[in-house]
Design a protein around this motif. Structure first.
Motif, PDB file in Angstrom:
ATOM      1  N   MET A   1      46.159  29.676  36.512  1.00 52.89           N
ATOM      2  CA  MET A   1      46.428  30.798  35.248  1.00 52.89           C
ATOM      3  C   MET A   1      47.151  31.394  36.368  1.00 52.89           C
ATOM      4  N   LYS A   2      48.390  32.409  35.443  1.00 56.17           N
ATOM      5  CA  LYS A   2      48.837  32.939  36.560  1.00 56.17           C
ATOM      6  C   LYS A   2      48.373  34.310  37.393  1.00 56.17           C
ATOM      7  N   THR A   3      48.528  35.374  38.760  1.00 48.00           N
ATOM      8  CA  THR A   3      48.061  36.182  39.238  1.00 48.00           C
ATOM      9  C   THR A   3      48.058  37.205  37.808  1.00 48.00           C
ATOM     10  N   LYS A   4      48.884  37.045  37.122  1.00 50.24           N
ATOM     11  CA  LYS A   4      49.028  38.721  36.562  1.00 50.24           C
ATOM     12  C   LYS A   4      47.350  38.568  35.923  1.00 50.24           C
ATOM     13  N   GLU A   5      47.294  37.343  35.435  1.00 46.50           N
ATOM     14  CA  GLU A   5      46.332  37.316  34.614  1.00 46.50           C
ATOM     15  C   GLU A   5      45.187  37.463  34.887  1.00 46.50           C
ATOM     16  N   LYS A   6      44.981  36.764  35.820  1.00 49.30           N
ATOM     17  CA  LYS A   6      43.826  36.996  36.833  1.00 49.30           C
ATOM     18  C   LYS A   6      43.227  38.233  37.211  1.00 49.30           C
ATOM     19  N   ILE A   7      43.833  38.884  37.194  1.00 47.87           N
ATOM     20  CA  ILE A   7      43.842  40.587  37.488  1.00 47.87           C
ATOM     21  C   ILE A   7      43.385  41.386  36.601  1.00 47.87           C
ATOM     22  N   ILE A   8      44.283  41.594  35.145  1.00 46.69           N
ATOM     23  CA  ILE A   8      43.676  41.853  34.589  1.00 46.69           C
ATOM     24  C   ILE A   8      41.974  41.261  34.092  1.00 46.69           C
ATOM     25  N   LEU A   9      41.356  39.907  34.785  1.00 48.03           N
ATOM     26  CA  LEU A   9      40.148  39.198  33.929  1.00 48.03           C
ATOM     27  C   LEU A   9      39.107  40.027  34.938  1.00 48.03           C
ATOM     28  N   LYS A  10      39.856  39.809  35.864  1.00 52.28           N
ATOM     29  CA  LYS A  10      38.778  39.917  37.075  1.00 52.28           C
ATOM     30  C   LYS A  10      38.616  41.861  36.924  1.00 52.28           C
ATOM     31  N   SER A  11      39.857  42.364  36.201  1.00 53.52           N
ATOM     32  CA  SER A  11      39.382  43.797  36.015  1.00 53.52           C
ATOM     33  C   SER A  11      38.408  43.968  35.224  1.00 53.52           C
ATOM     34  N   ILE A  12      38.242  43.587  34.262  1.00 58.23           N
ATOM     35  CA  ILE A  12      37.448  43.462  33.006  1.00 58.23           C
ATOM     36  C   ILE A  12      36.293  43.446  33.462  1.00 58.23           C
ATOM     37  N   GLU A  13      35.700  42.190  34.779  1.00 61.04           N
ATOM     38  CA  GLU A  13      34.857  42.084  34.840  1.00 61.04           C
ATOM     39  C   GLU A  13      34.359  43.670  36.314  1.00 61.04           C
ATOM     40  N   MET A  14      34.891  43.545  36.925  1.00 59.08           N
ATOM     41  CA  MET A  14      34.285  44.979  37.928  1.00 59.08           C
ATOM     42  C   MET A  14      34.544  45.926  37.234  1.00 59.08           C
ATOM     43  N   PHE A  15      35.543  46.504  36.147  1.00 61.20           N
ATOM     44  CA  PHE A  15      34.591  47.506  35.043  1.00 61.20           C
ATOM     45  C   PHE A  15      33.405  47.421  34.956  1.00 61.20           C
ATOM     46  N   ASN A  16      33.755  46.958  33.467  1.00 65.07           N
ATOM     47  CA  ASN A  16      32.453  45.809  33.183  1.00 65.07           C
ATOM     48  C   ASN A  16      31.233  46.902  33.960  1.00 65.07           C
ATOM     49  N   SER A  17      31.201  45.742  35.034  1.00 64.96           N
ATOM     50  CA  SER A  17      29.956  45.712  35.395  1.00 64.96           C
ATOM     51  C   SER A  17      29.954  46.999  37.012  1.00 64.96           C
ATOM     52  N   LYS A  18      30.827  47.990  36.931  1.00 65.64           N
ATOM     53  CA  LYS A  18      30.746  49.414  38.075  1.00 65.64           C
ATOM     54  C   LYS A  18      31.123  50.195  37.537  1.00 65.64           C
ATOM     55  N   GLY A  19      31.822  49.851  36.644  1.00 65.06           N
ATOM     56  CA  GLY A  19      32.665  51.134  36.076  1.00 65.06           C
ATOM     57  C   GLY A  19      33.750  51.583  36.635  1.00 65.06           C
ATOM     58  N   ILE A  20      34.974  52.189  36.210  1.00 65.59           N
ATOM     59  CA  ILE A  20      36.099  52.724  36.298  1.00 65.59           C
ATOM     60  C   ILE A  20      36.511  53.523  36.937  1.00 65.59           C
ATOM     61  N   SER A  21      35.338  54.128  37.625  1.00 69.93           N
ATOM     62  CA  SER A  21      34.866  55.420  38.550  1.00 69.93           C
ATOM     63  C   SER A  21      35.398  54.684  39.744  1.00 69.93           C
ATOM     64  N   LYS A  22      34.400  53.308  39.809  1.00 64.54           N
ATOM     65  CA  LYS A  22      33.781  53.081  41.166  1.00 64.54           C
ATOM     66  C   LYS A  22      35.248  51.998  41.381  1.00 64.54           C
ATOM     67  N   VAL A  23      35.923  51.894  40.784  1.00 62.98           N
ATOM     68  CA  VAL A  23      37.292  50.329  41.466  1.00 62.98           C
ATOM     69  C   VAL A  23      38.053  51.197  41.617  1.00 62.98           C
ATOM     70  N   THR A  24      38.667  50.306  42.768  1.00 63.26           N
ATOM     71  CA  THR A  24      39.970  50.950  43.136  1.00 63.26           C
ATOM     72  C   THR A  24      41.002  49.838  43.134  1.00 63.26           C
ATOM     73  N   ILE A  25      41.938  49.505  43.168  1.00 66.03           N
ATOM     74  CA  ILE A  25      43.161  48.313  43.004  1.00 66.03           C
ATOM     75  C   ILE A  25      43.342  47.704  44.096  1.00 66.03           C
ATOM     76  N   ARG A  26      42.234  48.111  45.190  1.00 65.67           N
ATOM     77  CA  ARG A  26      42.406  47.621  46.322  1.00 65.67           C
ATOM     78  C   ARG A  26      41.148  46.418  46.652  1.00 65.67           C
ATOM     79  N   HIS A  27      39.740  47.628  45.887  1.00 66.62           N
ATOM     80  CA  HIS A  27      39.009  46.598  45.434  1.00 66.62           C
ATOM     81  C   HIS A  27      39.202  45.534  44.169  1.00 66.62           C
ATOM     82  N   ILE A  28      40.335  45.251  43.734  1.00 65.49           N
ATOM     83  CA  ILE A  28      40.144  44.226  42.668  1.00 65.49           C
ATOM     84  C   ILE A  28      41.331  42.958  43.254  1.00 65.49           C
ATOM     85  N   ALA A  29      41.676  43.519  44.404  1.00 65.96           N
ATOM     86  CA  ALA A  29      42.388  42.672  45.274  1.00 65.96           C
ATOM     87  C   ALA A  29      41.589  42.372  46.478  1.00 65.96           C
ATOM     88  N   ASN A  30      41.155  43.552  46.921  1.00 64.18           N
ATOM     89  CA  ASN A  30      39.799  42.084  47.281  1.00 64.18           C
ATOM     90  C   ASN A  30      38.948  41.142  47.177  1.00 64.18           C
TER      91      ASN A  30
END
Length: 204
Positions: A1-30
């Motif tokens: 799976m390409k990195t861009k796709e991984k970023i999108i899928l992980k972002s959806i997962e994190m936004f769903n679990s934490k809410g959009i305001s509590k997730v930053t780009i650094r959180h997603i990268a980590n």
């Protein structure tokens, strides 16, 4: 799976679990185990990630929308469509829980959603006209009645998740069939005798 796709899928997962305001780009990268710079190469801001997710949502939901000019649409088709839409939304819970915040933070997404709204209203107007022609719903007794039904349907579809979330403080379980019945409650008063028979045969 390409990195861009991984970023999108992980972002959806994190936004769903934490809410959009509590997730930053650094959180997603980590979470992905990649550098902030690597993520920034694909998406320079969180807004661009959310915008890409929204584009995918629109594309996915477009595949569920019934053809507006079909002459053989039934209430069963409509019921299946509603249920598919509700289940689709559960994949992107964050968007419907944080809808107003997303629009405030990312005005370009609000503009896209306004265009989506206009398109969906037009599609539903054609759908209702089709139901009238098939004698499934009654002709309007007052001009604008079905436009109001369609608009109320749109509001319920956009806000049912947040409404249910408010009243479930621990481990919310989204009741799609309850919302499905609420949506049908908007249309039932307008069914013809033929429409009532078809409705009674639905698997609700």
């Amino acid at each position: 799976m390409k990195t861009k796709e991984k970023i999108i899928l992980k972002s959806i997962e994190m936004f769903n679990s934490k809410g959009i305001s509590k997730v930053t780009i650094r959180h997603i990268a980590n979470e992905l185990g990649i550098s902030h710079g690597n993520l920034g190469y694909h998406f320079k801001s969180k807004g661009l990630i959310v915008s890409e997710i929204y584009n995918r949502m629109v594309e996915e939901i477009n595949n569920l929308v019934l053809p507006p000019n079909s002459e053989s649409l039934t209430l069963n088709h409509y019921n299946i469509l509603l249920l598919q839409v509700l289940n689709f939304q559960k994949k992107y819970i964050f968007f419907y829980l944080d809808l107003i915040e997303i629009f405030r933070l990312f005005p370009e997404i609000a503009k896209k959603h306004e265009k989506t709204y206009t398109l969906r209203i037009a599609q539903n107007q054609k759908l209702f006209q089709n139901f009238i022609e098939q004698n499934l719903i009654k002709p309007e007794s007052q001009t604008g009645t079905y436009n109001r039904v369609i608009h109320t349907t749109w509001m319920l579809i956009n806000f049912w998740i947040s409404q249910q979330w408010v009243f479930q403080t621990e481990s919310p379980v989204l009741q799609t069939h309850f919302t499905l019945r609420q949506l049908w409650d908007l249309l039932i008063p307008h069914l013809t005798e033929k429409g009532k028979i078809e409705y009674q045969n639905l698997n609700l």
